[in-house]
Scaffold this active site. Structure first.
Site, mmCIF file in Angstrom:
data_model
loop_
_atom_site.group_PDB
_atom_site.id
_atom_site.type_symbol
_atom_site.label_atom_id
_atom_site.label_comp_id
_atom_site.label_asym_id
_atom_site.label_seq_id
_atom_site.Cartn_x
_atom_site.Cartn_y
_atom_site.Cartn_z
ATOM 1 N N HIS A 290 -41.565 -27.712 24.499
ATOM 2 C CA HIS A 290 -41.944 -28.253 26.039
ATOM 3 C C HIS A 290 -41.535 -29.626 26.058
ATOM 4 O O HIS A 290 -41.718 -30.366 25.007
ATOM 5 C CB HIS A 290 -43.226 -28.053 26.440
ATOM 6 C CG HIS A 290 -43.722 -28.864 27.941
ATOM 7 N ND1 HIS A 290 -43.545 -28.419 29.026
ATOM 8 C CD2 HIS A 290 -44.246 -29.913 28.157
ATOM 9 C CE1 HIS A 290 -43.888 -29.019 29.964
ATOM 10 N NE2 HIS A 290 -44.355 -30.332 29.286
ATOM 11 N N ALA B 237 -13.789 -14.212 25.034
ATOM 12 C CA ALA B 237 -13.159 -14.688 23.821
ATOM 13 C C ALA B 237 -14.271 -14.363 22.605
ATOM 14 O O ALA B 237 -13.849 -14.070 21.493
ATOM 15 C CB ALA B 237 -13.184 -16.323 23.873
ATOM 16 N N LEU C 74 -1.580 -22.371 18.327
ATOM 17 C CA LEU C 74 -2.553 -21.629 17.820
ATOM 18 C C LEU C 74 -3.748 -22.091 18.816
ATOM 19 O O LEU C 74 -4.224 -22.984 19.364
ATOM 20 C CB LEU C 74 -2.837 -22.512 16.603
ATOM 21 C CG LEU C 74 -1.822 -22.278 15.294
ATOM 22 C CD1 LEU C 74 -2.156 -22.925 14.112
ATOM 23 C CD2 LEU C 74 -1.361 -20.780 15.104
ATOM 24 N N LYS D 283 -13.338 -25.934 30.977
ATOM 25 C CA LYS D 283 -14.716 -26.495 31.040
ATOM 26 C C LYS D 283 -14.734 -27.766 30.827
ATOM 27 O O LYS D 283 -15.372 -28.720 31.268
ATOM 28 C CB LYS D 283 -15.351 -25.618 29.659
ATOM 29 C CG LYS D 283 -15.594 -24.506 29.653
ATOM 30 C CD LYS D 283 -15.944 -23.821 31.019
ATOM 31 C CE LYS D 283 -15.911 -22.384 31.046
ATOM 32 N NZ LYS D 283 -14.586 -21.783 31.251
ATOM 33 N N ALA E 240 6.869 -11.856 17.634
ATOM 34 C CA ALA E 240 7.044 -10.617 16.956
ATOM 35 C C ALA E 240 7.296 -9.401 17.575
ATOM 36 O O ALA E 240 6.874 -9.070 18.647
ATOM 37 C CB ALA E 240 5.596 -10.265 16.027
ATOM 38 N N GLU F 8 -11.404 -13.467 49.428
ATOM 39 C CA GLU F 8 -11.711 -12.150 48.281
ATOM 40 C C GLU F 8 -11.864 -10.892 49.110
ATOM 41 O O GLU F 8 -12.068 -10.723 50.137
ATOM 42 C CB GLU F 8 -13.445 -12.296 47.834
ATOM 43 C CG GLU F 8 -13.872 -11.275 47.296
ATOM 44 C CD GLU F 8 -13.195 -10.685 45.967
ATOM 45 O OE1 GLU F 8 -12.816 -9.344 45.828
ATOM 46 O OE2 GLU F 8 -12.677 -11.568 45.089
ATOM 47 N N GLY G 120 -13.794 -14.038 41.836
ATOM 48 C CA GLY G 120 -14.272 -13.729 40.429
ATOM 49 C C GLY G 120 -14.688 -15.028 39.888
ATOM 50 O O GLY G 120 -14.427 -16.264 40.714
ATOM 51 N N TYR G 121 -15.138 -14.774 38.606
ATOM 52 C CA TYR G 121 -15.561 -16.145 38.051
ATOM 53 C C TYR G 121 -14.659 -17.203 37.697
ATOM 54 O O TYR G 121 -14.704 -18.307 37.766
ATOM 55 C CB TYR G 121 -16.070 -15.791 36.607
ATOM 56 C CG TYR G 121 -15.455 -15.319 35.336
ATOM 57 C CD1 TYR G 121 -14.758 -16.362 34.561
ATOM 58 C CD2 TYR G 121 -14.757 -14.035 35.409
ATOM 59 C CE1 TYR G 121 -14.201 -15.862 33.587
ATOM 60 C CE2 TYR G 121 -14.039 -13.612 34.256
ATOM 61 C CZ TYR G 121 -13.417 -14.499 33.369
ATOM 62 O OH TYR G 121 -12.719 -14.289 32.443
ATOM 63 N N GLY H 113 -4.277 -19.500 21.292
ATOM 64 C CA GLY H 113 -4.174 -18.588 22.355
ATOM 65 C C GLY H 113 -4.748 -19.172 23.532
ATOM 66 O O GLY H 113 -4.733 -20.322 23.826
#
Length: 465
Positions: free
Chosen positions: A444, A320, A39, A52, A119, A206, A185-186, A41
């Site tokens: 601030h 996402a 669950l 991260k 499925a 790249e 890329g990222y 994905g």
């Protein structure tokens, strides 16, 4: 063969699918979710969240390394640090496990039934699921396709051996001495910079003339500066041709047509993602396609009545939070609510060092619409909070119409600017003018003050520059 019926069937439990299912359950809809893997994905299990976690670990290790080397301007010194990547990965896995259990708990709370298996459509109302205990047939009034996407491979560099995907990179138990990253890329730069902080000698290859091509050059300049400081080599206009026979060297064609051989313990291929449209019986349906993607309208309806599609399988941007917004909307539509999906602002974040955020239109994109614009840019070098965090390299930029000052886009690059994305998105979604931002009191000392000052700069009266 066991048969069940439901009002809503969701195929795929990634961000789009599980959010759709939870919201549908909350609205009292009889909902079933089918997921072949875990669950959450790709994002939760092998993408956004684990990457991260590894990036954060790399940042912390990099700080300690500099402290040990006597390079910390904070006056902190330490003994020689070391990284146990196996423990890092185990910590990352525990986070993923907690979130997996969290999704399962939310399903239970919302009354959603979850089935693990693969499925496959029989027709537009019937799906066959292969489970560990046998085949199960599901009849549904409405079906949501949320099958997601997968890493794109390169024919000269098939995955296997030392050629790895981002998923495998996040499961390594030791830091590779030499890492080649194919694709600037990222994803490639996020992971490449993380491993450079861990101590890998990283080379990015790249094919285009610059890395992070989806962002303008001004935004990416601080990232390029940091890549250089980390010792990351960047080859642009270069194409990966394949591996050596021993599998320990990447063969690259440089921009001049010459051949370069890069010794590499691992080769991380990050050249994009492709929608998962195969293996689940799409040939049994009559869906209109938009290239490789399933074509949808502004409510995520496909060309077949009673079938919706959300997330990566429906096209760019493959993010996402886009999938989540779509999934939540579809659930409410199925429940009889009137909804459309407003996509004027889907913030995009690159978790490099420094981070890059873009919401709405860039200056170039805004000019391309034919309107006259004005921009305001404020550097973090003039922001007190950024200085105290050693994060002075970067800026916030606001793009607005020149005639009525309607904000069209906001961009930023800097340490921790991902957390400003909510404010950027809210400003655009609410139709803010430059005066609205300039008239909002920003606390601030915070980096958010740079947002205020950028708007004031566009109005012609920035205070601190």
């Amino acid at each position: 063969m066991k048969e069940i019926s439901c009002k809503l069937l969701v195929i795929g439990a990634g961000p789009g699918g599980y959010v759709c299912a939870i919201r549908a359950g909350q609205l009292g809809i009889d909902t079933v979710v089918v997921e072949a893997g875990r669950l959450g994905g790709t994002c939760l299990n092998v993408g956004c969240i684990p990457s991260k976690a590894v990036i954060h670990a790399a940042e912390e290790f990099d700080k300690v390394v500099h402290m040990a080397g006597g390079e910390s301007p904070l006056g902190i010194s330490l003994a020689k640090p070391a990284i146990d990547l196996g423990k890092t990965v185990a910590w990352k896995d525990r986070i993923v496990g907690r979130l997996n259990n969290g999704v399962a708990g939310l399903f239970k709370k919302a009354g959603v039934k979850s089935i693990q298996g693969w499925a496959k459509f029989r027709d537009g109302k019937t799906v066959e699921v292969e489970t560990e205990t046998g085949t199960q047939l599901i009849h549904a009034e409405t079906i949501v396709i949320a099958t997601g996407s997968a890493s794109v491979d390169l024919p000269p560099l098939p995955f296997g051996g030392n050629v790895i995907t981002s998923t495998q990179a996040l499961a390594l138990d030791r830091v590779p001495e030499k890492l080649a990253v194919v694709g600037g890329g990222y994803i490639g730069l996020e992971l490449g910079m993380a491993f450079a902080r861990f101590g890998s000698a990283v080379t990015v290859v790249e094919a285009l003339d610059r890395v992070l091509p989806l962002y303008d050059a001004e935004l990416t300049r601080p990232v390029l500066k940091r890549l250089d400081a980390l010792g990351v080599s960047v080859m642009t206009g270069a194409k990966a041709k394949g591996m050596s026979k021993k599998g320990d060297t990447l063969v690259v064609e440089n921009g001049n047509g010459g051949e370069v051989r890069l010794p590499a313990d691992k080769v991380l291929v990050t050249v994009g993602r492709k929608p998962l449209t195969e293996g689940w019986g799409i040939e049994e349906l009559a869906l209109d396609m938009d290239g490789r993607f399933i074509r949808i309208d502004e409510t995520c309806r496909t060309s077949m009545r009673g079938i919706y599609a959300v997330g990566d399988v429906t096209g760019e941007p493959m993010l996402a939070h886009r999938a989540m917004a779509q999934g939540e909307m579809v659930a409410e539509i199925v429940a009889g609510h009137r909804r459309t999906w407003d996509k004027r602002c889907i913030p995009a974040i690159c978790f490099t060092d420094p981070e890059v955020v873009s919401a709405g239109l860039s200056p170039e994109e805004a000019r391309a619409t034919g309107v006259e614009i004005k921009t305001g840019q404020f550097p973090f070098q003039a922001n007190g909070r950024a200085m105290t965090m050693l994060g002075e390299d970067g800026f916030v930029r606001v793009v607005a119409r020149a005639d009525n000052h309607l904000v069209l886009g906001i961009q930023a690059v800097g340490q921790g600017v991902s957390e400003l994305s909510a404010a950027f998105g809210l400003a655009i979604e609410m139709g803010a003018r430059l005066e609205d931002i300039a008239g909002t009191i920003h606390a601030h000392p915070t980096q958010g003050e740079a947002f205020l000052e950028a708007a004031m700069k566009a109005l012609g009266h920035a205070l601190h520059i």
